[in-house]
Design an enzyme around this catalytic site. Structure first.
Site, PDB file in Angstrom:
ATOM      1  N   GLY A 155       2.463   5.214   4.280  1.00 20.73           N
ATOM      2  CA  GLY A 155       1.822   5.766   5.468  1.00 20.73           C
ATOM      3  C   GLY A 155       0.415   5.233   5.622  1.00 20.73           C
ATOM      4  O   GLY A 155      -0.109   4.540   4.744  1.00 20.73           O
ATOM      5  N   GLU A 156      -0.202   5.566   6.742  1.00 19.57           N
ATOM      6  CA  GLU A 156      -1.557   5.097   7.009  1.00 19.57           C
ATOM      7  C   GLU A 156      -2.547   5.699   6.016  1.00 19.57           C
ATOM      8  O   GLU A 156      -2.304   6.758   5.431  1.00 19.57           O
ATOM      9  CB  GLU A 156      -1.965   5.477   8.440  1.00 19.57           C
ATOM     10  CG  GLU A 156      -1.127   4.843   9.533  1.00 19.57           C
ATOM     11  CD  GLU A 156      -1.296   3.330   9.593  1.00 19.57           C
ATOM     12  OE1 GLU A 156      -2.399   2.852   9.245  1.00 19.57           O
ATOM     13  OE2 GLU A 156      -0.335   2.634   9.971  1.00 19.57           O
ATOM     14  N   SER A 157      -3.671   5.015   5.831  1.00 19.73           N
ATOM     15  CA  SER A 157      -4.714   5.512   4.932  1.00 19.73           C
ATOM     16  C   SER A 157      -5.205   6.874   5.409  1.00 19.73           C
ATOM     17  O   SER A 157      -5.416   7.089   6.610  1.00 19.73           O
ATOM     18  CB  SER A 157      -5.888   4.534   4.881  1.00 19.73           C
ATOM     19  OG  SER A 157      -5.496   3.312   4.305  1.00 19.73           O
ATOM     20  N   GLY A 158      -5.375   7.812   4.452  1.00 19.76           N
ATOM     21  CA  GLY A 158      -5.896   9.123   4.776  1.00 19.76           C
ATOM     22  C   GLY A 158      -4.870  10.121   5.263  1.00 19.76           C
ATOM     23  O   GLY A 158      -5.222  11.259   5.611  1.00 19.76           O
ATOM     24  N   ILE A 159      -3.585   9.755   5.280  1.00 20.10           N
ATOM     25  CA  ILE A 159      -2.564  10.656   5.824  1.00 20.10           C
ATOM     26  C   ILE A 159      -2.124  11.699   4.803  1.00 20.10           C
ATOM     27  O   ILE A 159      -1.506  12.708   5.151  1.00 20.10           O
ATOM     28  CB  ILE A 159      -1.356   9.850   6.338  1.00 20.10           C
ATOM     29  CG1 ILE A 159      -0.575  10.689   7.354  1.00 20.10           C
ATOM     30  CG2 ILE A 159      -0.466   9.391   5.187  1.00 20.10           C
ATOM     31  CD1 ILE A 159       0.429   9.894   8.164  1.00 20.10           C
ATOM     32  N   GLY A 160      -2.431  11.474   3.507  1.00 21.77           N
ATOM     33  CA  GLY A 160      -2.121  12.489   2.503  1.00 21.77           C
ATOM     34  C   GLY A 160      -1.161  12.049   1.417  1.00 21.77           C
ATOM     35  O   GLY A 160      -0.568  12.891   0.733  1.00 21.77           O
ATOM     36  N   LYS A 161      -1.017  10.754   1.209  1.00 17.96           N
ATOM     37  CA  LYS A 161      -0.088  10.246   0.179  1.00 17.96           C
ATOM     38  C   LYS A 161      -0.528  10.672  -1.220  1.00 17.96           C
ATOM     39  O   LYS A 161       0.275  11.170  -2.018  1.00 17.96           O
ATOM     40  CB  LYS A 161      -0.005   8.707   0.259  1.00 17.96           C
ATOM     41  CG  LYS A 161       0.493   8.163   1.579  1.00 17.96           C
ATOM     42  CD  LYS A 161       0.654   6.662   1.539  1.00 17.96           C
ATOM     43  CE  LYS A 161      -0.667   5.933   1.360  1.00 17.96           C
ATOM     44  NZ  LYS A 161      -1.593   6.153   2.502  1.00 17.96           N
ATOM     45  N   SER A 162      -1.812  10.461  -1.520  1.00 18.61           N
ATOM     46  CA  SER A 162      -2.308  10.790  -2.861  1.00 18.61           C
ATOM     47  C   SER A 162      -2.289  12.289  -3.112  1.00 18.61           C
ATOM     48  O   SER A 162      -1.999  12.742  -4.230  1.00 18.61           O
ATOM     49  CB  SER A 162      -3.728  10.246  -3.046  1.00 18.61           C
ATOM     50  OG  SER A 162      -3.739   8.826  -2.949  1.00 18.61           O
ATOM     51  N   ASP A 179      -2.067   4.033  -4.522  1.00 16.50           N
ATOM     52  CA  ASP A 179      -2.776   3.078  -3.665  1.00 16.50           C
ATOM     53  C   ASP A 179      -2.074   1.727  -3.573  1.00 16.50           C
ATOM     54  O   ASP A 179      -1.687   1.294  -2.491  1.00 16.50           O
ATOM     55  CB  ASP A 179      -4.226   2.887  -4.115  1.00 16.50           C
ATOM     56  CG  ASP A 179      -5.041   2.144  -3.068  1.00 16.50           C
ATOM     57  OD1 ASP A 179      -4.896   2.471  -1.879  1.00 16.50           O
ATOM     58  OD2 ASP A 179      -5.789   1.233  -3.447  1.00 16.50           O
ATOM     59  N   ARG A 202      17.104  14.978  13.048  1.00 12.70           N
ATOM     60  CA  ARG A 202      17.172  16.343  12.534  1.00 12.70           C
ATOM     61  C   ARG A 202      18.421  16.585  11.694  1.00 12.70           C
ATOM     62  O   ARG A 202      18.557  17.650  11.100  1.00 12.70           O
ATOM     63  CB  ARG A 202      17.131  17.332  13.708  1.00 12.70           C
ATOM     64  CG  ARG A 202      15.854  17.233  14.521  1.00 12.70           C
ATOM     65  CD  ARG A 202      15.849  18.214  15.665  1.00 12.70           C
ATOM     66  NE  ARG A 202      15.931  19.595  15.213  1.00 12.70           N
ATOM     67  CZ  ARG A 202      16.022  20.642  16.042  1.00 12.70           C
ATOM     68  NH1 ARG A 202      16.052  20.451  17.345  1.00 12.70           N
ATOM     69  NH2 ARG A 202      16.108  21.868  15.545  1.00 12.70           N
ATOM     70  N   HIS A 208       0.858  -1.189   0.000  1.00 12.79           N
ATOM     71  CA  HIS A 208       0.000   0.000   0.000  1.00 12.79           C
ATOM     72  C   HIS A 208       0.891   1.235   0.000  1.00 12.79           C
ATOM     73  O   HIS A 208       1.700   1.433   0.911  1.00 12.79           O
ATOM     74  CB  HIS A 208      -0.906   0.000   1.230  1.00 12.79           C
ATOM     75  CG  HIS A 208      -1.816   1.175   1.308  1.00 12.79           C
ATOM     76  ND1 HIS A 208      -2.789   1.438   0.373  1.00 12.79           N
ATOM     77  CD2 HIS A 208      -1.888   2.182   2.217  1.00 12.79           C
ATOM     78  CE1 HIS A 208      -3.432   2.538   0.700  1.00 12.79           C
ATOM     79  NE2 HIS A 208      -2.906   3.010   1.817  1.00 12.79           N
ATOM     80  N   GLU A 251      -6.963   8.243  -6.339  1.00 12.73           N
ATOM     81  CA  GLU A 251      -8.165   8.415  -5.526  1.00 12.73           C
ATOM     82  C   GLU A 251      -7.954   9.577  -4.564  1.00 12.73           C
ATOM     83  O   GLU A 251      -6.997   9.579  -3.782  1.00 12.73           O
ATOM     84  CB  GLU A 251      -8.478   7.144  -4.731  1.00 12.73           C
ATOM     85  CG  GLU A 251      -9.671   7.303  -3.797  1.00 12.73           C
ATOM     86  CD  GLU A 251      -9.745   6.220  -2.736  1.00 12.73           C
ATOM     87  OE1 GLU A 251     -10.615   6.342  -1.849  1.00 12.73           O
ATOM     88  OE2 GLU A 251      -8.925   5.282  -2.777  1.00 12.73           O
TER      89      GLU A 251
END
Length: 325
Positions: free
Chosen positions: A167-174, A191, A257, A152, A216
């Site tokens: 990253g987790e679903s909905g975190i802003g990858k797309s 996706d 850092r 994913h 998506e």
């Protein structure tokens, strides 16, 4: 320099390639049209030139490989006594090799063709030179038969570097990928990313056929990147050079850092440099991805900004220490 390692694993699977696909790809002539090649499968990415087998030595014979006859093997076969040659050929074909390819447009002997038809082994012919044909077949088969996994994430070509955003679903990858596309970079997959291990150094990522060129976006739906932004905004395959792992900001966690210690993620036994990026409102993910790609290219070219800063600080401290003494 310390190294942290994250691992992605999947159970090994046997992959195959239809012989017909090889015939079409390499534009081979089928010298045994009586045989049905639609159900013959190739399972090995390497090839074999059966010189020792023609001499009668069959120990450790790689019979699952594509067999290739060049000028040397053909010249040797021509000098063999007829009965002995037929006997050797019957033994060779009794191993049920996937096929035998004659290179350089060599004419297939009729007696060998009849034996091959009886044994059910296709004889093919190529006009290419033996060495170049072998190199191209091995290269192509290594990609087609490479171990693979599906993960994913989003894969984008940024300044020629393959950036895998996870990253987790909905975190802003797309959303990050869409902004990169608007800035002139190219989408490979959204996706789901299919990863192939084509060598111990190279991982190739691509998109499943059904979702290729689509993104998506939550709240909007599916958009066709190729139609919306043009063919220059998409790419079918790309090597995976860098992983950017997006995660929610955690006040209690310490984030790197300086970048002196490399962190890696492992896919199919290959390690890829990985950066964990904490997400907070206002951070421009596209610029971060671009900067990470350029910084990675600089490191490949021998310049490490973090190491340069460390050297300057160390040199300055030593200089001040000497003055105090």
């Amino acid at each position: 320099m310390g190294q942290n390692l994250k691992t992605v694993r999947k159970r090994g699977t046997m992959y195959t390639v239809e012989l017909k696909k090889l015939v079409d790809k390499m534009q081979l002539e089928n010298c045994t049209p009586e045989l049905d090649i639609d159900h013959i499968l190739i399972t090995q990415p390497d090839v074999n030139r059966p010189a020792l087998q023609l001499a009668g030595f069959f120990d450790y014979f790689d019979s699952e490989r594509v067999q290739i006859i060049g000028n040397v093997e053909h010249a040797y076969m021509e000098k063999m006594e007829k009965d002995h040659g037929i006997s050797i050929m019957k033994k060779l074909l009794s191993f049920k090799v996937p096929c035998i390819v004659f290179c350089r447009g060599i004419e297939v002997p009729e007696n060998m063709r009849k034996i091959a038809v009886e044994a059910g082994v296709p004889l093919l012919r190529s006009t290419a030179s033996t060495s170049s044909f072998m190199a191209e077949v091995i290269r192509w088969l290594k990609v087609e038969l490479a171990p693979r996994i599906s993960i994913h994430g989003v894969l984008v070509d940024v300044y020629g570097e393959g950036i895998l955003i996870m990253g987790e679903s909905g975190i802003g990858k797309s959303e990050a990928a869409l902004e990169l596309i608007k800035r002139g970079h190219r989408l490979v997959s959204d996706d789901v990313v299919e990863i192939k291990k084509v060598s111990d150094e190279t991982l190739i990522g691509t998109a499943p056929d059904i979702t290729r060129h689509f993104i998506e976006l939550r709240g909007i739906g599916i958009i066709d990147v190729k139609t919306l932004f043009g063919v220059e905004s998409v790419k079918n395959t790309q090597s995976i050079d860098l992983v950017i792992k997006l995660e929610e900001w955690n006040r209690d966690k310490e984030y790197d850092r300086f970048g002196l210690d490399e962190e890696y993620m492992e896919f199919l036994g290959n390690k890829v440099v990985c950066h964990s990026i904490p997400i907070r409102p206002g951070r421009n993910l596209a610029i971060i991805c671009e900067s990470a790609a350029v910084n990675y290219r600089q490191k490949k070219m021998g310049y490490n900004a973090a190491q340069e800063l460390y050297n300057r600080v160390t040199s300055n401290l030593m200089k001040n220490s000497g003055q105090n003494d």
